[in-house]
Design an enzyme around this catalytic site. Structure first.
Site, PDB file in Angstrom:
ATOM      1  CG  HIS A   1       6.995  -3.879   9.306  1.00 39.97           C
ATOM      2  ND1 HIS A   1       6.429  -5.116   9.337  1.00 39.97           N
ATOM      3  CD2 HIS A   1       5.951  -3.006   9.502  1.00 39.97           C
ATOM      4  CE1 HIS A   1       5.149  -5.037   9.539  1.00 39.97           C
ATOM      5  NE2 HIS A   1       4.815  -3.772   9.648  1.00 39.97           N
TER       6      HIS A   1
ATOM      7  CE  LYS B   1       5.410   1.987   5.871  1.00 46.59           C
ATOM      8  NZ  LYS B   1       4.203   2.136   5.015  1.00 46.59           N
TER       9      LYS B   1
ATOM     10  CG  HIS C   1      -1.000  -5.511   4.074  1.00 49.04           C
ATOM     11  ND1 HIS C   1      -0.533  -4.741   5.106  1.00 49.04           N
ATOM     12  CD2 HIS C   1      -0.476  -4.978   2.944  1.00 49.04           C
ATOM     13  CE1 HIS C   1       0.254  -3.794   4.632  1.00 49.04           C
ATOM     14  NE2 HIS C   1       0.302  -3.908   3.321  1.00 49.04           N
TER      15      HIS C   1
ATOM     16  CE  LYS D   1       3.098   0.563  10.284  1.00 46.43           C
ATOM     17  NZ  LYS D   1       1.792   0.686   9.635  1.00 46.43           N
TER      18      LYS D   1
ATOM     19  CD  GLU E   1      -0.448  -1.874   9.013  1.00 42.92           C
ATOM     20  OE1 GLU E   1       0.047  -1.383  10.046  1.00 42.92           O
ATOM     21  OE2 GLU E   1       0.063  -1.753   7.885  1.00 42.92           O
TER      22      GLU E   1
ATOM     23  CD  GLU F   1       0.651   3.914   9.786  1.00 40.80           C
ATOM     24  OE1 GLU F   1       0.959   3.355  10.857  1.00 40.80           O
ATOM     25  OE2 GLU F   1       1.027   3.527   8.676  1.00 40.80           O
TER      26      GLU F   1
ATOM     27  CG  ASP G   1      -1.953   2.037   8.558  1.00 41.84           C
ATOM     28  OD1 ASP G   1      -2.681   2.898   8.015  1.00 41.84           O
ATOM     29  OD2 ASP G   1      -0.888   1.638   8.042  1.00 41.84           O
TER      30      ASP G   1
ATOM     31  CG  ASP H   1       2.583   4.923   5.730  1.00 43.54           C
ATOM     32  OD1 ASP H   1       3.603   5.206   5.103  1.00 43.54           O
ATOM     33  OD2 ASP H   1       2.073   3.772   5.706  1.00 43.54           O
TER      34      ASP H   1
ATOM     35  CB  SER I   1      -0.921  -0.006   1.219  1.00 40.26           C
ATOM     36  OG  SER I   1      -0.176   0.030   2.419  1.00 40.26           O
TER      37      SER I   1
ATOM     38  CD  GLU J   1       2.243  -5.147   7.782  1.00 42.56           C
ATOM     39  OE1 GLU J   1       1.762  -4.819   8.887  1.00 42.56           O
ATOM     40  OE2 GLU J   1       2.701  -4.328   6.964  1.00 42.56           O
TER      41      GLU J   1
HETATM   42  P1  PGA Z   1       3.026  -1.254   3.130  1.00 42.98           P
HETATM   43  O1  PGA Z   1       2.096  -1.214   4.421  1.00 42.98           O
HETATM   44  O2  PGA Z   1       4.379  -1.667   3.561  1.00 42.98           O
HETATM   45  O3  PGA Z   1       2.324  -2.232   2.247  1.00 42.98           O
HETATM   46  O4  PGA Z   1       3.006   0.141   2.576  1.00 42.98           O
HETATM   47  C1  PGA Z   1       2.500  -0.704   5.648  1.00 42.98           C
HETATM   48  C2  PGA Z   1       1.726   0.530   6.018  1.00 42.98           C
HETATM   49  O5  PGA Z   1       0.842   1.003   5.278  1.00 42.98           O
HETATM   50  O6  PGA Z   1       2.006   1.090   7.069  1.00 42.98           O
HETATM   51 ZN    ZN Z   2       0.512   2.785   6.859  1.00 47.16          ZN
END
Ligand code: PGA
Ligand code: ZN
Length: 437
Positions: A371, A343, A159, A394, A168, A293, A246, A318, A39, A211
């Protein structure tokens, strides 16, 4: 100093190719493997893929691998930059060598692998652990603060295969007294959650998402949170384990509205931004949620700003921020959020990620290390979260090798700090302000 840099195409946790870098100095060979999101934010640094449909469905990274070996390696070795003292200069050098805005010429996946491997080599040449090297790079002070691990125990969105729109649902053991105890609590709640799911949906519903969280056949956020409430109660941790969400809402934002039914084409469930805001407020009232998030899409800045004024919990960007100082500054100007999701592969070098964290701190925001959904057993971010003293991270569920690699490394770090007599405290309830301790 740097003798050679080799790269190779290896697999990530989804079975897709990713970049592995081996950097050799006279002290040994230092490896880094790059993660990959699903995502992803539109403005992330560019992950170079070969796009040859006949090979790995177009997801091969042979060009990025070749860029490491034929472009980056000779230039970086010739530069004479030193891994122990020059991380920032090395990262600046890599950015300049690429020369494009989003690192799409050489590939952010190529560049990041080299940047991470340099940091590992830098720590070894300095005779210190990686977390200490990263702390020095970020100019963070001591003592070390062990982070609250946010375990993503229910997976939805892109996911998983269920119909839950929110990506999430996390549990955060803020009431633990150490990181090691927090991992124990997270694992125990996870195992209880599995039993709750078996009793409600049967054993076939315990399959997991990207995840490591479960992905039972639920679609509404309150159904997910009710499962968490029950699992926490049965594990005996009421009040000690709190929740975070999230929704990754950019994934279900179309034409100014949010479709919470986006995974089931027959059941649209459209919300205006105002209606979605009401959903969040009612969930925040009913459940012990401490962090939210990406509640709104990366382009829906007005909703972020409006929500910020009444959001009682940490509000993390994010996709909105993509670990990029340009968007962190924009979000501060618009008062859109108060937390940065960090990230490293969204920006492409270790130093730029540190810069984004420090800018966020300067605005009195929180920083939440993360991650990616496509991961590897590389545990770099465990050292990063300790070095930057962000107080929370996370890294998925307490399950699947690529997720537990980070939590296991954190327990090693905590044990190492205690054994060395170096002060370290668990962030606990104060996770948002850990960097100020
Ligand atoms: P992604 O998801 O690594 O697929 O972007 C993690 C997130 O959205 O926080
Ligand atoms: Zn996110």
């Amino acid at each position: 100093m740097i003798k050679s840099i080799r790269a190779a195409q290896r697999l990530d946790s989804r079975g897709n190719p990713t970049v592995q870098v081996d950097l050799t100095t006279d002290k040994g060979t230092f490896r880094a493997i790059v993660p990959s999101g699903a995502s992803t934010g539109t403005n992330e640094a560019v992950e170079l893929r070969d796009k040859d449909p006949a090979v790995y469905g177009g997801r091969g990274v042979r060009t990025a691998v070749s860029n490491v070996e034929t472009v980056i390696a000779p230039a970086l070795i010739a530069s004479g930059l030193k891994v122990d003292t020059d991380q920032k200069q090395i990262d600046d050098f890599l950015v300049r060598l690429d020369g494009s805005k989003g690192k799409g010429r050489l590939g952010a996946n190529a560049i990041l692998g080299v940047s991470m491997a340099c940091a590992r080599a830098g720590a070894a040449h300095s005779g210190i652990p990686l977390y200490e090297f990263l702390r020095r790079e970020s100019q963070a002070k001591e003592p070390y603060i062990m982070p609250v691990p946010f375990f993503n125990v229910l997976n939805g969105g892109v996911h998983s295969g269920n119909t839950m729109a929110f990506q999430e649902m996390m549990i955060a053991p803020v009431g633990a007294s150490s990181l090691t105890e927090a991992v124990q609590m997270g694992s125990e709640v996870y195992q209880h959650l599995k039993k709750v799911i078996v009793s409600k949906f049967g054993a076939s519903a315990t399959g997991i998402g990207d995840e490591g969280g479960f992905a039972p056949p639920i679609s509404q956020p309150h159904e997910a949170l009710d499962l968490l409430v029950q699992a926490v109660a049965e594990a005996g941790y009421i009040g000690k384990v709190k929740f975070a969400m999230d929704p990754a809402s950019s994934e279900f934002y179309r034409d100014g509205v949010y479709d919470l039914g986006f995974k089931d084409k027959n059941r649209p469930n459209v919300h205006t931004p105002k209606q979605l805001m009401e959903v969040y407020h009612s969930l925040l009232e009913k459940y012990p949620i401490i962090l939210l998030e990406d509640p709104f899409a990366e382009t829906d800045w007005a909703s972020w700003t409006e929500f910020q004024t009444s959001c009682p919990v940490e509000l993390v960007g994010d996709d909105l921020l993509v670990t990029n100082t340009e968007y962190v500054q924009k979000a501060e100007d618009k008062k859109a959020c108060n937390g940065l999701l960090l990230k490293i592969n969204q920006i492409g070098t270790v130093s730029e990620a540190i810069q984004a964290a420090n800018l966020a701190y300067s605005f009195d925001w929180s920083v939440f290390v993360s991650h990616r959904s496509g991961e590897t057993t590389d545990d770099f971010i465990a050292d990063l979260v300790v070095g930057l003293r962000t107080g929370h991270l996370k890294a998925g569920a307490p399950c699947r090798g690529e997720r537990v690699a980070k939590y296991n490394r954190l327990m090693d770090i905590e044990a190492d700090l205690l054994a060395r007599g170096v002060g370290c405290a668990y962030a606990g309830e104060g996770f948002r302000r850990a960097h100020q301790v």
